[in-house]
Design a protein around this motif. Sequence first.
Motif, mmCIF file in Angstrom:
data_model
loop_
_atom_site.group_PDB
_atom_site.id
_atom_site.type_symbol
_atom_site.label_atom_id
_atom_site.label_comp_id
_atom_site.label_asym_id
_atom_site.label_seq_id
_atom_site.Cartn_x
_atom_site.Cartn_y
_atom_site.Cartn_z
ATOM 1 N N ARG A 1 -8.992 22.416 13.329
ATOM 2 C CA ARG A 1 -7.796 21.769 13.865
ATOM 3 C C ARG A 1 -7.228 20.755 12.880
ATOM 4 N N LEU A 2 -5.919 20.515 13.034
ATOM 5 C CA LEU A 2 -5.234 19.514 12.218
ATOM 6 C C LEU A 2 -5.255 18.177 12.942
ATOM 7 N N TYR A 3 -5.361 17.080 12.172
ATOM 8 C CA TYR A 3 -5.406 15.735 12.743
ATOM 9 C C TYR A 3 -4.547 14.773 11.941
ATOM 10 N N VAL A 4 -4.013 13.793 12.662
ATOM 11 C CA VAL A 4 -3.237 12.711 12.054
ATOM 12 C C VAL A 4 -3.934 11.399 12.404
ATOM 13 N N PRO A 5 -4.297 10.605 11.404
ATOM 14 C CA PRO A 5 -4.879 9.299 11.676
ATOM 15 C C PRO A 5 -3.835 8.369 12.296
ATOM 16 N N CYS A 6 -4.115 7.863 13.472
ATOM 17 C CA CYS A 6 -3.237 6.918 14.154
ATOM 18 C C CYS A 6 -3.993 5.599 14.303
ATOM 19 N N GLN A 7 -3.355 4.607 14.811
ATOM 20 C CA GLN A 7 -3.972 3.284 14.845
ATOM 21 C C GLN A 7 -5.257 3.238 15.671
ATOM 22 N N TYR A 8 -5.252 3.863 16.849
ATOM 23 C CA TYR A 8 -6.401 3.727 17.743
ATOM 24 C C TYR A 8 -7.211 4.999 17.945
ATOM 25 N N GLU A 9 -6.755 6.098 17.413
ATOM 26 C CA GLU A 9 -7.518 7.340 17.525
ATOM 27 C C GLU A 9 -7.051 8.353 16.500
ATOM 28 N N LEU A 10 -7.919 9.292 16.219
ATOM 29 C CA LEU A 10 -7.575 10.413 15.352
ATOM 30 C C LEU A 10 -6.996 11.473 16.282
ATOM 31 N N GLN A 11 -5.689 11.709 16.189
ATOM 32 C CA GLN A 11 -5.022 12.598 17.129
ATOM 33 C C GLN A 11 -4.807 13.981 16.537
ATOM 34 N N GLN A 12 -4.945 14.970 17.401
ATOM 35 C CA GLN A 12 -4.709 16.343 16.979
ATOM 36 C C GLN A 12 -3.223 16.545 16.742
ATOM 37 N N TYR A 13 -2.889 17.255 15.682
ATOM 38 C CA TYR A 13 -1.505 17.557 15.326
ATOM 39 C C TYR A 13 -1.260 19.031 15.567
ATOM 40 N N MET A 14 -0.284 19.318 16.390
ATOM 41 C CA MET A 14 0.051 20.700 16.706
ATOM 42 C C MET A 14 1.167 21.141 15.762
ATOM 43 N N ASP A 15 0.840 22.033 14.833
ATOM 44 C CA ASP A 15 1.896 22.520 13.943
ATOM 45 C C ASP A 15 2.807 23.446 14.740
ATOM 46 N N GLY A 16 3.833 23.950 14.147
ATOM 47 C CA GLY A 16 4.826 24.756 14.856
ATOM 48 C C GLY A 16 4.235 25.907 15.651
ATOM 49 N N LYS A 17 3.331 26.676 15.076
ATOM 50 C CA LYS A 17 2.742 27.830 15.759
ATOM 51 C C LYS A 17 1.865 27.379 16.921
ATOM 52 N N GLN A 18 1.058 26.346 16.713
ATOM 53 C CA GLN A 18 0.211 25.839 17.790
ATOM 54 C C GLN A 18 1.069 25.267 18.905
ATOM 55 N N GLN A 19 2.138 24.571 18.560
ATOM 56 C CA GLN A 19 3.028 23.956 19.545
ATOM 57 C C GLN A 19 3.690 25.033 20.404
ATOM 58 N N GLU A 20 4.126 26.129 19.773
ATOM 59 C CA GLU A 20 4.757 27.214 20.522
ATOM 60 C C GLU A 20 3.786 27.818 21.523
ATOM 61 N N ARG A 21 2.537 28.038 21.122
ATOM 62 C CA ARG A 21 1.530 28.593 22.036
ATOM 63 C C ARG A 21 1.271 27.626 23.176
ATOM 64 N N ARG A 22 1.170 26.341 22.871
ATOM 65 C CA ARG A 22 0.910 25.319 23.885
ATOM 66 C C ARG A 22 2.051 25.279 24.905
ATOM 67 N N ASN A 23 3.302 25.316 24.444
ATOM 68 C CA ASN A 23 4.446 25.298 25.356
ATOM 69 C C ASN A 23 4.485 26.530 26.241
ATOM 70 N N ALA A 24 4.076 27.689 25.722
ATOM 71 C CA ALA A 24 4.067 28.906 26.513
ATOM 72 C C ALA A 24 3.087 28.791 27.680
ATOM 73 N N TYR A 25 1.959 28.125 27.469
ATOM 74 C CA TYR A 25 0.969 27.951 28.530
ATOM 75 C C TYR A 25 1.436 26.952 29.579
ATOM 76 N N GLU A 26 2.281 26.015 29.212
ATOM 77 C CA GLU A 26 2.735 24.981 30.131
ATOM 78 C C GLU A 26 3.850 25.473 31.041
ATOM 79 N N ARG A 27 4.453 26.599 30.744
ATOM 80 C CA ARG A 27 5.569 27.120 31.561
ATOM 81 C C ARG A 27 5.074 27.662 32.867
#
Length: 106
Positions: free
Chosen positions: A80-106
């Motif tokens: 998985r991809l991650y972005v260091p943020c101030q209080y946690e290491l957050q997962q970063y959803m690239d375009g392809k991952q984001q599209e799959r995630r949005n499809a599941y939320e519909r």
Amino acid sequence: MQDKSFEYGGHHFIPERQFTKREDDFFKITRRLKTDRELGFFAADYYGRGSQKFPYSYDDFYAASTDKKCDIFRCVENGRLYVPCQYELQQYMDGKQQERRNAYER
């Protein structure tokens, strides 16, 4: 970007890349971030007792990093991809991952 992995919190990370000019907007970036409770790299138990699996620190993460200018890192153990943020290491959803995630939320 350097392709050298580094260890932080018992996991290995590879500097992936910096944000592109197209991505480099606070609102665009934050829409692609999500908490990864499975990884559990938080500064404290924000999500309930025992949610923190490693005491994350933004400064310590970059101190361990082999690339101090990188924005997005790939975890070797889970891919998985991650972005260091101030209080946690957050997962970063690239375009392809984001599209799959949005499809599941519909």
